[in-house]
Design a protein around this motif. Structure first.
Motif, PDB file in Angstrom:
ATOM      1  N   LEU A   1      -0.361   9.839   3.517  1.00 33.17           N
ATOM      2  CA  LEU A   1      -0.698   9.256   4.805  1.00 33.17           C
ATOM      3  C   LEU A   1      -0.554   7.738   4.759  1.00 33.17           C
ATOM      4  O   LEU A   1      -0.920   7.087   3.778  1.00 33.17           O
ATOM      5  N   HIS A   2      -0.037   7.162   5.845  1.00 36.49           N
ATOM      6  CA  HIS A   2       0.088   5.713   5.941  1.00 36.49           C
ATOM      7  C   HIS A   2      -1.285   5.075   6.130  1.00 36.49           C
ATOM      8  O   HIS A   2      -1.564   3.998   5.600  1.00 36.49           O
ATOM      9  N   HIS A   3      -2.135   5.730   6.900  1.00 36.03           N
ATOM     10  CA  HIS A   3      -3.507   5.266   7.119  1.00 36.03           C
ATOM     11  C   HIS A   3      -4.446   6.427   6.820  1.00 36.03           C
ATOM     12  O   HIS A   3      -4.459   7.419   7.536  1.00 36.03           O
ATOM     13  N   GLY A   4      -5.209   6.313   5.750  1.00 36.78           N
ATOM     14  CA  GLY A   4      -6.131   7.389   5.419  1.00 36.78           C
ATOM     15  C   GLY A   4      -6.333   7.529   3.929  1.00 36.78           C
ATOM     16  O   GLY A   4      -5.688   6.863   3.118  1.00 36.78           O
ATOM     17  N   ASP A   5      -7.233   8.420   3.567  1.00 45.62           N
ATOM     18  CA  ASP A   5      -7.639   8.623   2.187  1.00 45.62           C
ATOM     19  C   ASP A   5      -6.710   9.625   1.507  1.00 45.62           C
ATOM     20  O   ASP A   5      -6.657  10.802   1.874  1.00 45.62           O
ATOM     21  N   ASN A   6      -5.960   9.147   0.508  1.00 44.74           N
ATOM     22  CA  ASN A   6      -5.027   9.992  -0.230  1.00 44.74           C
ATOM     23  C   ASN A   6      -5.520  10.292  -1.647  1.00 44.74           C
ATOM     24  O   ASN A   6      -4.764  10.816  -2.464  1.00 44.74           O
ATOM     25  N   THR A   7      -6.765   9.966  -1.945  1.00 45.14           N
ATOM     26  CA  THR A   7      -7.243  10.074  -3.326  1.00 45.14           C
ATOM     27  C   THR A   7      -7.274  11.515  -3.825  1.00 45.14           C
ATOM     28  O   THR A   7      -6.982  11.776  -4.999  1.00 45.14           O
TER      29      THR A   7
ATOM     30  N   LEU B   1      -5.640   4.499  -0.379  1.00 39.53           N
ATOM     31  CA  LEU B   1      -6.337   4.423   0.912  1.00 39.53           C
ATOM     32  C   LEU B   1      -5.438   3.978   2.060  1.00 39.53           C
ATOM     33  O   LEU B   1      -5.923   3.672   3.147  1.00 39.53           O
ATOM     34  N   GLY B   2      -4.128   3.946   1.823  1.00 38.74           N
ATOM     35  CA  GLY B   2      -3.203   3.622   2.888  1.00 38.74           C
ATOM     36  C   GLY B   2      -2.967   2.132   3.060  1.00 38.74           C
ATOM     37  O   GLY B   2      -3.518   1.296   2.350  1.00 38.74           O
ATOM     38  N   ALA B   3      -2.143   1.813   4.063  1.00 35.79           N
ATOM     39  CA  ALA B   3      -1.575   0.477   4.190  1.00 35.79           C
ATOM     40  C   ALA B   3      -2.284  -0.429   5.181  1.00 35.79           C
ATOM     41  O   ALA B   3      -1.739  -1.458   5.570  1.00 35.79           O
TER      42      ALA B   3
ATOM     43  N   GLY C   1       7.851   9.413   2.417  1.00 33.73           N
ATOM     44  CA  GLY C   1       7.390   9.774   3.750  1.00 33.73           C
ATOM     45  C   GLY C   1       6.865   8.563   4.498  1.00 33.73           C
ATOM     46  O   GLY C   1       7.525   7.533   4.582  1.00 33.73           O
ATOM     47  N   ALA C   2       5.647   8.669   5.030  1.00 30.11           N
ATOM     48  CA  ALA C   2       5.090   7.598   5.854  1.00 30.11           C
ATOM     49  C   ALA C   2       4.759   6.347   5.051  1.00 30.11           C
ATOM     50  O   ALA C   2       4.599   5.262   5.611  1.00 30.11           O
ATOM     51  N   ILE C   3       4.668   6.468   3.726  1.00 32.88           N
ATOM     52  CA  ILE C   3       4.239   5.328   2.912  1.00 32.88           C
ATOM     53  C   ILE C   3       5.345   4.857   1.956  1.00 32.88           C
ATOM     54  O   ILE C   3       5.091   4.281   0.905  1.00 32.88           O
TER      55      ILE C   3
END
Length: 289
Positions: free
Chosen positions: A14-20, A48-50, A198-200
């Motif tokens: 995810l570009h904005h959000g928790d990826n942990t 944690l996104g951008a 992807g988004a990141i």
């Protein structure tokens, strides 16, 4: 020990959000498949996104999760970077975690991608760290590598491998691939440039050897890249030269030129001052055509 295995992880997130949690799962899978891996490196801003709105003081809950993960698998872990909230502003900060789950260093990105990475402060300290009985590593983040002084300084501090998380989703990725190869060659070191997917990020992570040779270049999707590096190769090529030829680090050491630009009080020149402000390009109004 001369050999050491590093796995770069190119992850779709995810570009904005928790990826942990996705990162934790990927490390679990990676270590099950490739138990020889001794170090894992993720891309910039992966946890944690951008968005700097997600900045947190360090140490944080997310950083502690990664400490536990490193200790669980007995690996060195570089979980990309996270926006760090401090009393003096927000920094783009990378944590280096050892196999005991300890944060041994934090590095703050020196060159935020201005004017696009607005509101993020610049770090001022270089970071290297030693893996006992293996070798010395240096770290930098994304736009840092566009400034050759950053990688040259790390090499001059003894870094034999540069770990470089990035988050590039723009059309200049092909240029970064060339810069990665150049940084490796002129500093006679391994260079791990790990991008997101992807988004990141648009992928194409690259691992380069100390002669500028491409060891592996990823595609645009998710990928795990376990690479065995040979520290004796770095040391031999620094001794005898790239392909037995150029010895750029020794030549730089023995230079007679004094780079006066770096002694200038404001690090500028009359020409550089003519380039105008550091700001986003704007669309021209119709009457300007």
């Amino acid at each position: 020990m001369s050999y050491f295995t590093i796995a770069g992880v190119q992850l779709h997130a995810l570009h904005h959000g928790d990826n942990t949690e996705a990162m934790r799962h990927r490390v679990d899978v990676l270590m099950s498949r490739f138990p020889q891996v001794q170090m894992v490196v993720f891309s910039e801003l992966m946890p944690l996104g951008a968005s700097p709105h997600h900045a947190q003081p360090l140490p944080s809950h997310a950083e502690q999760l990664f400490c536990q993960l490193a200790e669980q698998h007995r690996i060195w872990l570089i979980p990309g970077s996270m926006f760090e909230q401090t009393e003096t502003g927000i920094f783009n900060t990378l944590s280096v975690i050892d196999p005991h789950g300890h944060v041994v260093a934090r590095y703050r990105k020196q060159f935020p991608f201005r004017p696009y990475e607005a509101g993020v402060e610049s770090g001022s300290e270089f970071v290297t760290f030693d893996v006992p009985h293996v070798g010395r590593f240096g770290v930098s983040i994304c736009y840092d590598m566009w400034f050759p002084e950053t990688t040259r300084t790390l090499a001059a501090m003894g870094a034999e491998v540069i770990l470089h998380p990035t988050m590039t989703d723009t059309i200049d990725r092909d240029i970064e691939l060339a810069i990665a190869r150049t940084n490796a060659a002129v500093n006679q070191c391994y260079f791990f440039d790990i991008n997101g997917a992807g988004a990141i990020g648009n992928g194409r992570s690259i691992v380069v050897g100390p002669s500028g040779d491409v060891i592996h270049q990823a595609g645009t999707g998710e990928e795990i890249m376990p690479i065995e590096v040979d520290f004796s190769r770095v040391r031999r090529e620094r001794e005898t030269g790239l392909r037995g030829l150029g010895q750029p680090l020794k030549s730089f050491r023995e230079r007679r030129v004094d780079f006066s630009l770096y002694r200038a009080e404001n690090r500028s020149t009359p020409f550089l001052d003519t380039l105008g402000p550091l700001e986003k390009p704007r669309r021209a109004d119709a009457e300007e055509f």
